[in-house]
Enzyme design. Structure first.
Site, PDB file in Angstrom:
ATOM      1  N   CYS A  68       0.837  -1.197   0.000  1.00 20.99           N
ATOM      2  CA  CYS A  68       0.000   0.000   0.000  1.00 20.99           C
ATOM      3  C   CYS A  68       0.880   1.257   0.000  1.00 20.99           C
ATOM      4  CB  CYS A  68      -0.881   0.029   1.243  1.00 20.99           C
ATOM      5  SG  CYS A  68      -2.251  -1.133   1.202  1.00 20.99           S
ATOM      6  N   GLU A  70       0.723   3.874   1.906  1.00 23.34           N
ATOM      7  CA  GLU A  70       1.143   4.294   3.253  1.00 23.34           C
ATOM      8  C   GLU A  70       2.338   3.451   3.726  1.00 23.34           C
ATOM      9  OE1 GLU A  70      -1.804   3.434   2.125  1.00 23.34           O
ATOM     10  OE2 GLU A  70      -3.456   4.386   3.200  1.00 23.34           O
ATOM     11  N   CYS A 103      -6.251   1.336   4.872  1.00 23.94           N
ATOM     12  CA  CYS A 103      -6.782   0.014   5.225  1.00 23.94           C
ATOM     13  C   CYS A 103      -6.340  -0.350   6.645  1.00 23.94           C
ATOM     14  CB  CYS A 103      -6.323  -1.034   4.220  1.00 23.94           C
ATOM     15  SG  CYS A 103      -4.591  -1.502   4.378  1.00 23.94           S
TER      16      CYS A 103
HETATM   17  N1  THU Z   1      -4.221   0.598  -1.230  1.00 25.19           N
HETATM   18  C1  THU Z   1      -3.354   1.499  -0.689  1.00 25.19           C
HETATM   19  O1  THU Z   1      -2.351   1.874  -1.306  1.00 25.19           O
HETATM   20  N2  THU Z   1      -3.607   1.952   0.574  1.00 25.19           N
HETATM   21  C2  THU Z   1      -4.666   1.574   1.336  1.00 25.19           C
HETATM   22  O2  THU Z   1      -4.775   1.980   2.479  1.00 25.19           O
HETATM   23  C3  THU Z   1      -5.680   0.697   0.776  1.00 25.19           C
HETATM   24  C4  THU Z   1      -5.400   0.120  -0.559  1.00 25.19           C
HETATM   25  C5  THU Z   1      -3.932   0.079  -2.571  1.00 25.19           C
HETATM   26  C6  THU Z   1      -3.544  -1.366  -2.585  1.00 25.19           C
HETATM   27  C7  THU Z   1      -3.913  -1.775  -3.980  1.00 25.19           C
HETATM   28  O3  THU Z   1      -2.832  -1.526  -4.844  1.00 25.19           O
HETATM   29  C8  THU Z   1      -5.059  -0.865  -4.352  1.00 25.19           C
HETATM   30  O4  THU Z   1      -5.078   0.169  -3.385  1.00 25.19           O
HETATM   31  C9  THU Z   1      -6.411  -1.544  -4.368  1.00 25.19           C
HETATM   32  O5  THU Z   1      -6.658  -2.207  -3.196  1.00 25.19           O
END
Ligand code: THU
Length: 147
Positions: A68, A70, A103
């Protein structure tokens, strides 16, 4: 001028959001097409001077290996400045005009380097700006017994 409960100015908050949006341009997201960026406002140890570090989501053909935005930003920050970083604010953005709160896993990752007053800024419904403290986003966090 301090005009937010975090002690941050609206200029600083908007700058963080803009940097998160810019970081999302580097997203590697060929599977979800959800382009996310994160910007961290941090200090290192007792040094008073803030630093900003950004990251984006990095997906993988083996989907569960995705990082992700973050987590990417936090790993970069530790790599640059070491483990004594303290996160004062985390801004999240995406290029999809969608809501994207951190998330659950990212909330726990932010907690690792949080302060009692870490704030999170993120796009809510309709991509309108929203904000919350990490304490509100993760009220029953996992902690090891000795910490
Ligand atoms: N994703 C993030 O980068 N941060 C989050 O807090 C939630 C999800 C990204 C992971 C993945 O590449 C895409 O969003 C779809 O889930």
């Amino acid at each position: 001028m301090q005009d937010h409960p975090s002690g941050l100015t609206t200029v600083t908050i908007e700058d963080l959001r803009a940097r998160a949006t810019a970081a999302a341009e580097n997203s590697h997201s060929p599977y979800s097409h959800f382009r996310v960026g994160a910007a961290l406002l941090l200090t290192v140890g007792d040094a008073p001077y803030p630093k900003i570090v950004t990251g984006c989501n990095v997906e993988n053909a083996s989907y569960r290996l995705t990082t992700c935005a973050e987590q990417s930003a936090i790993a970069t920050a530790v790599g640059l400045y070491g483990p004594k970083i303290k996160l004062h604010a985390v801004a999240v953005a995406n290029l999809n005009s969608a809501a994207s709160m951190p998330c659950g896993a990212c909330r726990q990752t932010i907690l690792e380097f949080s302060t009692p007053g870490t704030w999170v800024f993120y796009p809510a419904e309709g991509a309108s700006p929203a904000e919350a403290t990490l304490a509100d986003l993760l009220p029953a966090a996992f902690r090891l017994p000795h910490e």
